[in-house]
Design a protein around this motif. Structure first.
Motif, PDB file in Angstrom:
ATOM      1  N   LEU A  90       0.820  -1.214   0.000  1.00 38.56           N
ATOM      2  CA  LEU A  90       0.000   0.000   0.000  1.00 38.56           C
ATOM      3  C   LEU A  90       0.853   1.263   0.000  1.00 38.56           C
ATOM      4  O   LEU A  90       0.738   2.100  -0.876  1.00 38.56           O
ATOM      5  CB  LEU A  90      -0.888   0.020   1.247  1.00 38.56           C
ATOM      6  N   THR A  91       1.663   1.425   1.039  1.00 38.51           N
ATOM      7  CA  THR A  91       2.523   2.596   1.075  1.00 38.51           C
ATOM      8  C   THR A  91       3.917   2.111   1.334  1.00 38.51           C
ATOM      9  O   THR A  91       4.229   1.630   2.406  1.00 38.51           O
ATOM     10  CB  THR A  91       2.184   3.523   2.255  1.00 38.51           C
ATOM     11  N   PRO A  92       4.755   2.238   0.342  1.00 41.04           N
ATOM     12  CA  PRO A  92       6.130   1.844   0.571  1.00 41.04           C
ATOM     13  C   PRO A  92       6.766   2.819   1.550  1.00 41.04           C
ATOM     14  O   PRO A  92       6.203   3.875   1.831  1.00 41.04           O
ATOM     15  CB  PRO A  92       6.746   1.991  -0.817  1.00 41.04           C
ATOM     16  N   ASP A  93       7.901   2.456   2.060  1.00 40.27           N
ATOM     17  CA  ASP A  93       8.778   3.434   2.726  1.00 40.27           C
ATOM     18  C   ASP A  93       8.405   3.921   4.109  1.00 40.27           C
ATOM     19  O   ASP A  93       8.976   4.910   4.542  1.00 40.27           O
ATOM     20  CB  ASP A  93       8.898   4.733   1.913  1.00 40.27           C
ATOM     21  N   VAL A  94       7.420   3.354   4.775  1.00 40.31           N
ATOM     22  CA  VAL A  94       7.112   3.932   6.084  1.00 40.31           C
ATOM     23  C   VAL A  94       7.263   2.913   7.205  1.00 40.31           C
ATOM     24  O   VAL A  94       6.879   1.758   7.055  1.00 40.31           O
ATOM     25  CB  VAL A  94       5.679   4.501   6.128  1.00 40.31           C
ATOM     26  N   ALA A  95       7.842   3.369   8.305  1.00 35.98           N
ATOM     27  CA  ALA A  95       7.867   2.548   9.509  1.00 35.98           C
ATOM     28  C   ALA A  95       7.116   3.310  10.593  1.00 35.98           C
ATOM     29  O   ALA A  95       7.142   4.537  10.633  1.00 35.98           O
ATOM     30  CB  ALA A  95       9.301   2.303   9.945  1.00 35.98           C
ATOM     31  N   ILE A  96       6.416   2.569  11.450  1.00 35.70           N
ATOM     32  CA  ILE A  96       5.659   3.197  12.527  1.00 35.70           C
ATOM     33  C   ILE A  96       6.405   2.986  13.840  1.00 35.70           C
ATOM     34  O   ILE A  96       6.805   1.864  14.145  1.00 35.70           O
ATOM     35  CB  ILE A  96       4.255   2.541  12.631  1.00 35.70           C
ATOM     36  N   PHE A  97       6.592   4.044  14.586  1.00 38.09           N
ATOM     37  CA  PHE A  97       7.189   3.936  15.912  1.00 38.09           C
ATOM     38  C   PHE A  97       6.097   4.186  16.951  1.00 38.09           C
ATOM     39  O   PHE A  97       5.439   5.225  16.917  1.00 38.09           O
ATOM     40  CB  PHE A  97       8.312   4.974  16.098  1.00 38.09           C
ATOM     41  N   PHE A 138      23.459 -13.747   0.420  1.00 41.13           N
ATOM     42  CA  PHE A 138      22.797 -13.395  -0.836  1.00 41.13           C
ATOM     43  C   PHE A 138      22.046 -12.090  -0.629  1.00 41.13           C
ATOM     44  O   PHE A 138      21.782 -11.682   0.503  1.00 41.13           O
ATOM     45  CB  PHE A 138      21.848 -14.509  -1.282  1.00 41.13           C
ATOM     46  N   SER A 139      21.707 -11.436  -1.729  1.00 39.27           N
ATOM     47  CA  SER A 139      20.993 -10.173  -1.545  1.00 39.27           C
ATOM     48  C   SER A 139      19.521 -10.358  -1.874  1.00 39.27           C
ATOM     49  O   SER A 139      19.160 -11.144  -2.751  1.00 39.27           O
ATOM     50  CB  SER A 139      21.627  -9.074  -2.387  1.00 39.27           C
ATOM     51  N   THR A 140      18.666  -9.655  -1.169  1.00 36.63           N
ATOM     52  CA  THR A 140      17.231  -9.836  -1.338  1.00 36.63           C
ATOM     53  C   THR A 140      16.520  -8.538  -1.001  1.00 36.63           C
ATOM     54  O   THR A 140      17.129  -7.617  -0.453  1.00 36.63           O
ATOM     55  CB  THR A 140      16.716 -10.972  -0.420  1.00 36.63           C
ATOM     56  N   GLN A 141      15.239  -8.459  -1.340  1.00 39.38           N
ATOM     57  CA  GLN A 141      14.452  -7.302  -0.942  1.00 39.38           C
ATOM     58  C   GLN A 141      13.375  -7.760   0.024  1.00 39.38           C
ATOM     59  O   GLN A 141      12.831  -8.840  -0.122  1.00 39.38           O
ATOM     60  CB  GLN A 141      13.784  -6.671  -2.162  1.00 39.38           C
ATOM     61  N   PHE A 142      13.092  -6.931   0.991  1.00 45.53           N
ATOM     62  CA  PHE A 142      12.021  -7.234   1.931  1.00 45.53           C
ATOM     63  C   PHE A 142      10.757  -6.542   1.437  1.00 45.53           C
ATOM     64  O   PHE A 142      10.820  -5.457   0.874  1.00 45.53           O
ATOM     65  CB  PHE A 142      12.374  -6.702   3.322  1.00 45.53           C
ATOM     66  N   ASN A 143       9.636  -7.195   1.659  1.00 44.49           N
ATOM     67  CA  ASN A 143       8.387  -6.541   1.319  1.00 44.49           C
ATOM     68  C   ASN A 143       7.530  -6.650   2.569  1.00 44.49           C
ATOM     69  O   ASN A 143       6.752  -7.576   2.729  1.00 44.49           O
ATOM     70  CB  ASN A 143       7.742  -7.268   0.141  1.00 44.49           C
ATOM     71  N   CYS A 144       7.740  -5.710   3.506  1.00 46.57           N
ATOM     72  CA  CYS A 144       7.080  -5.865   4.790  1.00 46.57           C
ATOM     73  C   CYS A 144       6.806  -4.503   5.420  1.00 46.57           C
ATOM     74  O   CYS A 144       7.308  -3.478   4.957  1.00 46.57           O
ATOM     75  CB  CYS A 144       7.948  -6.700   5.725  1.00 46.57           C
ATOM     76  N   PHE A 145       6.012  -4.510   6.442  1.00 45.19           N
ATOM     77  CA  PHE A 145       5.675  -3.298   7.182  1.00 45.19           C
ATOM     78  C   PHE A 145       6.415  -3.373   8.517  1.00 45.19           C
ATOM     79  O   PHE A 145       6.437  -4.419   9.156  1.00 45.19           O
ATOM     80  CB  PHE A 145       4.156  -3.256   7.387  1.00 45.19           C
ATOM     81  N   ILE A 146       7.054  -2.254   8.901  1.00 43.81           N
ATOM     82  CA  ILE A 146       7.869  -2.267  10.120  1.00 43.81           C
ATOM     83  C   ILE A 146       7.200  -1.479  11.241  1.00 43.81           C
ATOM     84  O   ILE A 146       6.812  -0.323  11.049  1.00 43.81           O
ATOM     85  CB  ILE A 146       9.256  -1.646   9.858  1.00 43.81           C
ATOM     86  N   VAL A 147       7.067  -2.116  12.402  1.00 40.51           N
ATOM     87  CA  VAL A 147       6.549  -1.446  13.591  1.00 40.51           C
ATOM     88  C   VAL A 147       7.587  -1.606  14.701  1.00 40.51           C
ATOM     89  O   VAL A 147       8.066  -2.705  14.946  1.00 40.51           O
ATOM     90  CB  VAL A 147       5.205  -2.072  14.040  1.00 40.51           C
ATOM     91  N   GLN A 148       7.941  -0.507  15.345  1.00 39.73           N
ATOM     92  CA  GLN A 148       8.915  -0.559  16.434  1.00 39.73           C
ATOM     93  C   GLN A 148       8.301   0.111  17.660  1.00 39.73           C
ATOM     94  O   GLN A 148       7.672   1.158  17.532  1.00 39.73           O
ATOM     95  CB  GLN A 148      10.202   0.177  16.035  1.00 39.73           C
ATOM     96  N   PHE A 171      -0.293   7.748   0.926  1.00 38.46           N
ATOM     97  CA  PHE A 171       0.616   8.174   1.979  1.00 38.46           C
ATOM     98  C   PHE A 171      -0.063   7.969   3.317  1.00 38.46           C
ATOM     99  O   PHE A 171      -1.273   8.121   3.417  1.00 38.46           O
ATOM    100  CB  PHE A 171       0.965   9.659   1.825  1.00 38.46           C
ATOM    101  N   MET A 172       0.737   7.656   4.321  1.00 39.43           N
ATOM    102  CA  MET A 172       0.150   7.556   5.644  1.00 39.43           C
ATOM    103  C   MET A 172      -0.052   8.953   6.193  1.00 39.43           C
ATOM    104  O   MET A 172       0.756   9.850   5.949  1.00 39.43           O
ATOM    105  CB  MET A 172       1.044   6.732   6.563  1.00 39.43           C
TER     106      MET A 172
END
Length: 403
Positions: free
Chosen positions: A218-225, A311-321, A383-384
């Protein structure tokens, strides 16, 4: 002529059998066992003394039989990925591609139960070399859930289909008729209003976090703290558990901010939709946040799993900290900070209202999770929401981190 008729008859029956398309994994296993038996029946060797000797199926032939009934793939985004990609097979019951080596070996054994480890390896190598190369499905309009694939364009649930290349799925079922359950002294929508302190934008951000957890495209590039001031009982960890329950046990991994920079820990989080970092220590100084930034933006990251080549890879995930107090970064560039949205949990619940049932029952309740999914699966935004609170906190963070 009778004999010839019989043989022809048998051949036609065999062809009919071969056209069978298994629909479940248990059907697949019985077809494979039967195909293995047929091969052995047809290849009985008669020795000079008239004795019959059963032949074992060679790896090359096992691979051919498997390819007829099982969908195999090597999955990657570009040429280089395929070189190192492991063999995946399509699990008819789960509707996703799985890399489970044990299960692939069980398929081999269904065809020929006397294979040695070496023969199984050989069979798998044939399968891997000949498997179709497939690109993962990354459309933001297709979301794979517990009971099918939700198509946002048609707003309908489609059956699982091997042409969609998913390697994990949200475990909650999509149920368009779901209603919000009211527990005796708690409701989710009221609780969100509480956390948001009646700020509409903040409430929206909470819902958007749920939407991104089930659909990281949905929205790339965002992590929620998620931040509180360490006073405890703010509902912060309940919110995290809710996100985990929504996506399901196989779909989230724990990873704190500083662990993103540790190779083998990062390797453990590969392939999940949600990364949750619990209780980051605000005094941890994050000297480098290279990997964190790369994972958040879906860039290539070098992974170094224990005992395997890197090996190199891409993550496709949502980050919450989550943390009490703001984190400390050496890197306070805009590139890093604009990836972060902050949600503060300011509301402290006293012990009496801090209902144990909320964490242990309510947020695990199937009805609640299905209702949340039915709401967030149709949400659309590029955008969030940037709340006033988040902007202020980021400003503070910048000042605090500026030497």
């Amino acid at each position: 002529s009778n004999n010839i008729d019989d043989l022809l008859d048998k051949a036609t029956k065999q062809q009919e059998k071969q056209k069978q398309k298994p629909v479940t994994m248990s059907q697949l296993f019985s077809i494979l066992k039967e195909q293995g038996q047929n091969w052995r029946d047809e290849h009985v060797k008669v020795l000079k003394n008239g004795e019959e000797k059963i032949q074992h199926i060679p790896p090359r032939t096992i691979a051919d039989i498997l390819k007829r009934y099982v969908i195999f793939a090597v999955i990657g985004k570009k040429e280089k990925d395929f070189e190192k990609a492991n063999l995946a097979y399509y699990d008819l019951d789960a509707g996703i591609y799985k890399y489970n080596v044990t299960n692939i070996q069980k398929l081999i054994i269904a065809v020929e139960r006397s294979t040695s480890i070496k023969q199984r390896r050989e069979t798998m190598e044939y399968l891997r070399l000949e498997a179709q190369r497939k690109h993962p499905t990354e459309s933001r309009n297709l979301i794979i859930v517990g009971n099918g694939v939700f198509n946002k364009n048609t707003k309908k649930l489609e059956p699982y289909n091997p042409r969609y290349i998913f390697t994990s799925k949200i475990s909650t079922n999509y149920n368009p008729a779901a209603q919000e359950p009211n527990f005796k002294d708690w409701s989710l929508s009221e609780w969100f209003k509480d956390i948001a302190e009646n700020d509409k934008e903040k409430e929206t951000l909470l819902w958007q976090s749920l939407a991104c957890a089930i659909n990281p495209n949905l929205t790339p590039d965002v992590a929620i703290f998620l931040v509180d001031s360490g006073q405890g009982r703010t509902g912060k960890s309940t919110f995290e558990r809710l996100l985990e329950n929504l996506v399901g046990i196989d779909n989230h991994a724990p990873l704190k901010l500083k662990e993103f920079e540790e190779d083998f820990k990062l390797a453990n989080a590969q392939g999940v939709k949600l990364i949750i970092g619990d209780d980051n220590n605000p005094n941890d100084y994050n000297k480098t946040s290279e990997n964190f930034k790369r994972v958040a933006t879906g860039e290539n990251v070098l992974i170094n799993p224990k005992g395997q080549p890197p090996f190199s890879t891409q993550f496709n995930c949502f980050i919450v900290q989550s943390m009490n107090g703001l984190p400390r970064f050496k890197d306070d560039s805009d590139a890093l900070l604009r990836r972060i949205k902050i949600i503060k949990f300011n509301h402290q619940y006293n012990d009496k209202t801090a209902n144990k049932d909320i964490k242990e029952k309510y947020i695990k309740d199937k009805r609640l999770l299905e209702w949340i999914l039915s709401k967030v699966i149709i949400m659309d935004f590029d955008f969030m929401t940037d709340t006033e609170e988040s902007r202020q906190e980021i400003k503070e963070l910048k000042i605090a981190n500026d030497p």
